[in-house]
Design an enzyme around this catalytic site. Structure first.
Site, PDB file in Angstrom:
ATOM      1  CB  CYS A  98      -0.936   0.011   1.208  1.00  0.00           C
ATOM      2  SG  CYS A  98      -2.031  -1.402   1.319  1.00  0.00           S
TER       3      CYS A  98
ATOM      4  CG  ASP B 279      -3.220  -0.850  -3.159  1.00  0.00           C
ATOM      5  OD1 ASP B 279      -3.805  -1.839  -3.621  1.00  0.00           O
ATOM      6  OD2 ASP B 279      -3.044  -0.687  -1.931  1.00  0.00           O
ATOM      7  CG  ASN B 280      -1.079  -3.981  -3.248  1.00  0.00           C
ATOM      8  OD1 ASN B 280      -0.922  -3.059  -2.454  1.00  0.00           O
ATOM      9  ND2 ASN B 280      -1.919  -4.968  -3.003  1.00  0.00           N
TER      10      ASN B 280
END
Length: 462
Positions: free
Chosen positions: A81, A283-284
């Site tokens: 994050c 974000d990922n």
């Protein structure tokens, strides 16, 4: 009229009045386009209908992709994050700002950390403020929760959201009370609710975003809508309870899909759609160790915390009616690092005077040019793990997921042809020694550059 007065009036109409009118024309010219970035948390590459999920229904995002462009080779700056958000907002590998493990005490910032994104970093919001954009951040921030690090110190006019991950501030239960998440909900720098009612977060973020759009029908604006979900613990509102075949995780994603539809509809109703670029991504990759509470990377290997493709390659949809080509799928290489230079080009605003790792992708988004990027370095914390150039990716170090075991070093590196083998199943290093040599040289040059970077928090005690 006397002859000399006529002469002066002629000169006035010839030279002075055109200048005055041209100044007036400049001030009444069209404002620069708006920018909306919708950034969700821990969504996997395979979690949307338009990216192949068989049971999660995402009609609004699917329609957004049909009306815009869906990218299949989009990467985020990090696999967790805090650094991912730093990279997106600054256009710089997060190690440059210190927002990585090795410079901060842990992989991400926690409520007891006293540091955050350094004030000298320049965000997308600060770039756009040069062109008088109204700016608002909604949702998860995770770049420092103390007043001096909140969005309102980084170019945003206002903020409404949770300052870090929703699984932090966990209060253990006992015989007298149940356990609960004591996460604060903030407006600007003030806590307005604690614990935040997480069942209503997605809905309240959406209402806040729609209101912001409607408040700015004419002036340019930048909306950064960073959803708390589908990071665990998973929550959804009453209207989205038990509606998805995928279960709770599917409910959460389908509510986010509804939220996207509400924002796009607000843009249409405010007559802003034709001058607003909207970007949707995550974000990922998915948090695989959470099992059914985590998402899916589809055909990609790995997930959150790893530098396999599933950890950092994400869905990305670009939408801008009349500008971004409709019903297009692009395999061009593009990253979250490219958003700041692209935003600057969109607004015709000056770039920050510092090293940037992103490129202006506006011509690519508009379908006019190919991507100017052919190289990307995969980082985990303060270390470089892998590098991609063109279709080739070399792994020098890797860790499998989050949380992870000790890193594995590869010498010779693993080599994959990502356009033939996006699942990274077939190591072809032995067959292409010249490619390995080229990528090794580029990788070592990058490692040497990174090693020279100062630690912004060297004098700060954790």
């Amino acid at each position: 009229m006397p002859r000399n007065v006529c002469l002066w009036w002629s000169l006035l109409t010839l030279f002075v009045l055109p200048v005055a009118f041209s100044v007036g024309d400049d001030t009444s010219s069209e404002p620069p386009p708006n920018l909306v970035v919708i950034f969700v948390d821990d969504l996997g590459y395979g979690d949307l209908g338009c990216y192949g999920h068989p049971t999660i229904r995402t009609p609004h995002l699917d329609r957004m992709a049909q009306q815009g462009t869906r990218f299949t080779q989009f990467y985020v700056a990090a696999n967790v994050c805090t650094p991912s958000r730093a990279g997106l907002l600054t256009g710089r590998y997060p190690i440059r700002s210190g927002m990585v493990e090795g410079m901060i005490p842990r992989r991400v910032l926690f409520p007891d950390d006293t540091i955050g994104l350094p004030a000298e970093e320049v965000t997308i919001a600060e770039v756009l403020k040069q062109r008088n954009y109204a700016t608002k951040a909604i949702g998860k921030w995770h770049l420092g929760h103390l007043p001096e690090f909140l969005p309102t110190t980084q170019g945003f006019d206002s903020y409404f959201g949770v300052p870090y991950s929703n699984d932090m501030d966990h209060v253990r239960g006992n015989d007298e009370r149940p356990a609960y998440w004591n996460v604060p909900l903030m407006r600007d720098s003030e806590i307005v609710e604690r614990p935040a009612d997480q069942n209503t977060l997605t809905k309240r973020y959406t209402l806040e975003a729609v209101e912001f759009v409607r408040e700015h029908p004419e002036n340019p604006f930048f909306l950064y809508l960073a959803h708390t979900m589908p990071h665990i613990p998973l929550f959804r509102s009453k209207e989205f309870t038990d509606i998805s075949l995928r279960g709770l995780y599917g409910d959460v994603v389908e509510e986010i899909d509804w939220s996207v539809g509400q924002v796009l509809e607000a843009l249409r109703e405010s007559n802003c759609a034709q001058r607003t670029l909207v970007l949707f991504t995550s974000d990922n990759g998915p948090w695989l160790v959470q099992n059914e509470a985590g998402g899916s990377a589809g055909l990609l290997r790995g997930g959150k915390g790893s530098t396999w493709e599933g950890g950092m390659r994400e869905p990305m949809i670009a939408w801008w009616p009349g500008h971004v080509p409709a019903n297009r799928v692009s395999a061009e290489l593009i990253t979250s690092l490219d958003l700041l230079p692209t935003a600057a080009a969109l607004a015709n605003a000056p770039l920050p005077d510092r090293p940037l790792d992103g490129y202006n992708m506006l011509p690519l988004l508009e379908g006019k040019e190919d991507s100017p990027r052919d190289t990307f370095v995969y980082h985990r914390g303060a270390h470089s793990h892998a590098i991609r150039k063109g279709p080739w990716k070399a792994h020098f170090i890797n860790q499998t997921s989050y949380p992870t075991k000790d890193p594995v070093h590869y010498d010779p590196p693993l080599l994959y042809h990502l356009e033939k083998d996006p699942s990274e199943k077939y190591n072809v290093a032995e067959n292409h020694p010249e490619v390995v040599a080229e990528l090794r040289q580029l990788f070592e040059q990058h490692v040497e550059e990174i090693a020279r970077l100062p630690n912004p928090f060297a004098a700060t005690k954790p």
